[in-house]
Design a protein around this motif. Structure first.
Motif, mmCIF file in Angstrom:
data_model
loop_
_atom_site.group_PDB
_atom_site.id
_atom_site.type_symbol
_atom_site.label_atom_id
_atom_site.label_comp_id
_atom_site.label_asym_id
_atom_site.label_seq_id
_atom_site.Cartn_x
_atom_site.Cartn_y
_atom_site.Cartn_z
ATOM 1 N N LYS A 262 0.811 -1.212 0.000
ATOM 2 C CA LYS A 262 0.000 0.000 0.000
ATOM 3 C C LYS A 262 0.849 1.270 0.000
ATOM 4 N N PHE A 263 2.108 1.183 0.460
ATOM 5 C CA PHE A 263 2.963 2.363 0.448
ATOM 6 C C PHE A 263 3.838 2.422 -0.801
ATOM 7 N N GLY A 264 3.709 1.427 -1.661
ATOM 8 C CA GLY A 264 4.558 1.410 -2.844
ATOM 9 C C GLY A 264 3.815 1.654 -4.137
ATOM 10 N N GLU A 265 2.536 1.913 -4.058
ATOM 11 C CA GLU A 265 1.731 2.073 -5.261
ATOM 12 C C GLU A 265 1.968 3.447 -5.901
ATOM 13 N N VAL A 266 2.301 3.459 -7.182
ATOM 14 C CA VAL A 266 2.578 4.705 -7.901
ATOM 15 C C VAL A 266 1.898 4.659 -9.264
ATOM 16 N N GLN A 267 1.854 5.788 -9.947
ATOM 17 C CA GLN A 267 1.347 5.832 -11.306
ATOM 18 C C GLN A 267 2.247 4.984 -12.203
ATOM 19 N N ASP A 268 1.637 4.305 -13.162
ATOM 20 C CA ASP A 268 2.392 3.464 -14.089
ATOM 21 C C ASP A 268 3.297 4.347 -14.944
ATOM 22 N N PRO A 269 4.624 4.150 -14.878
ATOM 23 C CA PRO A 269 5.529 5.007 -15.646
ATOM 24 C C PRO A 269 5.665 4.575 -17.095
ATOM 25 N N GLY A 270 4.995 3.511 -17.479
ATOM 26 C CA GLY A 270 5.079 3.054 -18.858
ATOM 27 C C GLY A 270 6.245 2.132 -19.134
ATOM 28 N N VAL A 271 6.895 1.637 -18.061
ATOM 29 C CA VAL A 271 7.986 0.681 -18.206
ATOM 30 C C VAL A 271 7.644 -0.548 -17.390
ATOM 31 N N ALA A 272 8.500 -1.555 -17.472
ATOM 32 C CA ALA A 272 8.260 -2.785 -16.716
ATOM 33 C C ALA A 272 8.140 -2.475 -15.232
ATOM 34 N N THR A 273 7.218 -3.127 -14.579
ATOM 35 C CA THR A 273 6.980 -2.884 -13.160
ATOM 36 C C THR A 273 8.218 -3.228 -12.341
ATOM 37 N N PRO A 274 8.702 -2.319 -11.505
ATOM 38 C CA PRO A 274 9.867 -2.623 -10.669
ATOM 39 C C PRO A 274 9.497 -3.605 -9.571
ATOM 40 N N THR A 275 10.540 -4.206 -9.006
ATOM 41 C CA THR A 275 10.313 -5.131 -7.908
ATOM 42 C C THR A 275 9.697 -4.399 -6.726
ATOM 43 N N MET A 276 8.640 -4.961 -6.192
ATOM 44 C CA MET A 276 7.976 -4.372 -5.028
ATOM 45 C C MET A 276 7.946 -5.420 -3.935
ATOM 46 N N THR A 277 8.365 -5.056 -2.756
ATOM 47 C CA THR A 277 8.411 -6.003 -1.650
ATOM 48 C C THR A 277 7.664 -5.437 -0.446
ATOM 49 N N PRO A 278 7.103 -6.297 0.363
ATOM 50 C CA PRO A 278 6.425 -5.834 1.572
ATOM 51 C C PRO A 278 7.393 -5.132 2.510
ATOM 52 N N LEU A 279 6.852 -4.265 3.357
ATOM 53 C CA LEU A 279 7.689 -3.547 4.311
ATOM 54 C C LEU A 279 8.259 -4.487 5.359
ATOM 55 N N SER A 280 7.508 -5.502 5.721
ATOM 56 C CA SER A 280 7.934 -6.442 6.746
ATOM 57 C C SER A 280 8.630 -7.636 6.108
ATOM 58 N N TYR A 281 9.806 -7.976 6.634
ATOM 59 C CA TYR A 281 10.529 -9.149 6.139
ATOM 60 C C TYR A 281 9.736 -10.415 6.405
ATOM 61 N N ALA A 282 9.074 -10.494 7.549
ATOM 62 C CA ALA A 282 8.250 -11.667 7.852
ATOM 63 C C ALA A 282 7.146 -11.830 6.812
ATOM 64 N N ASP A 283 6.479 -10.720 6.446
ATOM 65 C CA ASP A 283 5.440 -10.791 5.423
ATOM 66 C C ASP A 283 6.030 -11.212 4.082
ATOM 67 N N HIS A 284 7.210 -10.710 3.782
ATOM 68 C CA HIS A 284 7.857 -11.050 2.521
ATOM 69 C C HIS A 284 8.134 -12.551 2.447
ATOM 70 N N VAL A 285 8.721 -13.095 3.506
ATOM 71 C CA VAL A 285 9.028 -14.528 3.529
ATOM 72 C C VAL A 285 7.747 -15.357 3.440
ATOM 73 N N ASP A 286 6.740 -14.978 4.218
ATOM 74 C CA ASP A 286 5.485 -15.731 4.209
ATOM 75 C C ASP A 286 4.822 -15.686 2.835
ATOM 76 N N LEU A 287 4.862 -14.528 2.182
ATOM 77 C CA LEU A 287 4.252 -14.414 0.861
ATOM 78 C C LEU A 287 5.013 -15.238 -0.174
ATOM 79 N N MET A 288 6.324 -15.274 -0.081
ATOM 80 C CA MET A 288 7.080 -16.079 -1.032
ATOM 81 C C MET A 288 6.837 -17.577 -0.812
ATOM 82 N N PHE A 289 6.719 -17.978 0.429
ATOM 83 C CA PHE A 289 6.331 -19.365 0.699
ATOM 84 C C PHE A 289 4.943 -19.648 0.117
#
Length: 448
Positions: A262-289
């Motif tokens: 929710k804090f990383g959402e921006v207007q589409d710049p017209g290029v490939a979407t950059p990598t976006m990761t959750p703010l919490s490392y725990a959330d990141h690991v859980d989502l990748m699992f």
């Protein structure tokens, strides 16, 4: 009733992959012949390699007791509920990761050797490792799924430069190698993995699609619900329940991804979407699992790697009261307070693994068994004792039933030999029986 195994639900240009459903399985002679990576019951057999960094505190990792009657140590205690689903393997080693004449660089070697079993060329520019076991298997069984393999990470992605004592960063930030000179870059963004699995958009499409969904007050899954209901009428009762559970899970996951970003959402710049990761490392690991579980559940791939963090990672864990860096602490010099903090980090990683195993065990597969029953999950590190940079007696857990070919529920202390012997044992269970050597292997580990 028979129709194509890979059936897509479509609506307004959106599509999703389906879970394995009995009603969608074509009855053919090929199925009866048991192709590679298929269990005796006809379900897909999945294999994943999950890497955690900096080794473990041996005294906290290893259980006490014998093969059948053992008590979990502090680090693996979260796996108690999965006692009958895992094997704790003691005695495996990666001698190719030892320093020898190459001197320092144990973290790079720990990473680069983990799935290749070869000695790395010490250079920052002239890469030479070996083809990793996941890619060897992907070349043999990958044609049976949409993706031959899936490479995931919860870490940064670095493919150039020097990182550890003269070794290229590519050694330290990749697990998968398609050839001795070509690492396979992993994906760090759960969002991009999700869209890759369930329909990725071209540059400029994602933002407009998001606006469309908000304007119509419907999620992407709502676009396909009409077709889902039509298909639902042709499924068995059990498959109807499974499909409903699966679609509900996807919707919940989409909401979780939205919250995480929710804090990383921006207007589409017209290029490939950059990598976006959750703010919490725990959330990141859980989502990748969760991405890994979804990929296996939908039979999008049967081979995957997941690097939770690169060896040498100096991430802090303030959420559990550890503000110092992991790598710094791993050189604890046997100081009790530092040892205790490293053990807490090791425990943190095991808890994330336990959440994943729970998800896998609670998901019914096409043959009525669980995803975990029909999987082989290697969880380990390329370093053993991070304080001394050792590469023998590596901390390794093998989870899953291997489609009935593994013997979980044991603490196996006689697995002495190269880690690559284990990989040959897994390959044979996938049906790749003509793979008789790999890396520095000297035997096939059949005692698993």
């Amino acid at each position: 009733m028979t129709f194509a195994r890979r059936t897509f639900l479509r609506g307004l240009g959106a599509s999703i992959a389906l879970p394995s459903l009995v009603s969608l399985r074509p009855v053919t002679a090929a199925n009866a012949a048991r192709p590679l990576a298929i269990t005796k019951t006809g379900a897909p057999l999945r294999t994943a390699f999950v890497y955690f960094p900096n080794g473990a505190i041996p005294a906290a990792w290893w259980p006490e007791g014998d093969e059948q009657s053992f008590q979990f140590g502090q680090t693996l205690a979260p796996l108690q509920s999965f006692r009958d689903d895992i094997q704790i393997l003691k005695g495996l080693e990666h001698k190719s990761a030892e320093g020898g004449p190459d001197g320092g660089g144990d973290h790079a070697r720990g990473n680069g050797t983990f799935l290749t079993g070869v000695r790395l060329k010490k250079s920052a520019t002239d890469l030479h490792a070996g083809t990793s076991i996941d890619q060897v298997l992907a070349k043999r069984v990958g044609d049976q799924t949409r993706f031959a393999s899936l490479e995931l990470t919860c870490d940064a992605i670095r493919q150039s430069g020097e990182c550890d004592s003269g070794y290229a960063c590519a050694y330290q930030f990749n697990l998968a190698w398609s050839s001795p000179t070509t690492p396979v870059a992993p994906e760090a963004s759960p969002r991009l993995v999700f869209e890759r699995l369930f329909g990725e958009g071209n540059p400029g499409e994602r933002w407009s699609n998001m606006q469309m969904r908000r304007q119509q007050q419907r999620s992407i899954l709502d676009f396909v619900m009409e077709d889902a209901r039509d298909m639902n009428r042709r499924l068995s009762v059990n498959d109807q329940l499974k499909l409903d559970q699966y679609l509900s899970g996807l919707r919940d996951l989409e909401l979780r991804l939205d919250r995480a970003e929710k804090f990383g959402e921006v207007q589409d710049p017209g290029v490939a979407t950059p990598t976006m990761t959750p703010l919490s490392y725990a959330d990141h690991v859980d989502l990748m699992f969760e991405m890994l579980a979804l990929a296996f559940q939908t039979d999008s791939t049967r081979i995957s790697t997941l690097m939770l963090a690169h060896d040498g990672s100096n991430r802090s864990f303030s959420d559990i009261g550890v503000v110092e860096g992991h790598h710094d602490l791993s050189h604890h010099q046997n100081k009790e307070d530092r040892v205790a903090k490293v053990a807490e980090i090791d425990l943190w990683y095991t808890r994330r693994l336990a959440n994943f195993l729970k998800r896998m065990k609670e998901t019914e597969d096409v043959d009525g068994n669980s995803l975990l029953d029909n999987s082989m999950i290697v969880y380990g590190s390329g370093n053993a004792d991070g304080n001394r940079h050792t590469h023998s007696d590596l901390p390794v857990v093998l989870a899953g039933g291997g489609g009935g070919t593994l013997r979980p529920g044991r603490y196996v202390k006689n697995t002495m030999g190269p880690m690559t012997n284990l990989y040959l044992g897994l390959a044979q269970r996938l049906g790749v029986e003509d793979l008789t050597s790999f890396g520095d292997s000297n035997d096939v580990l059949n005692s698993i």
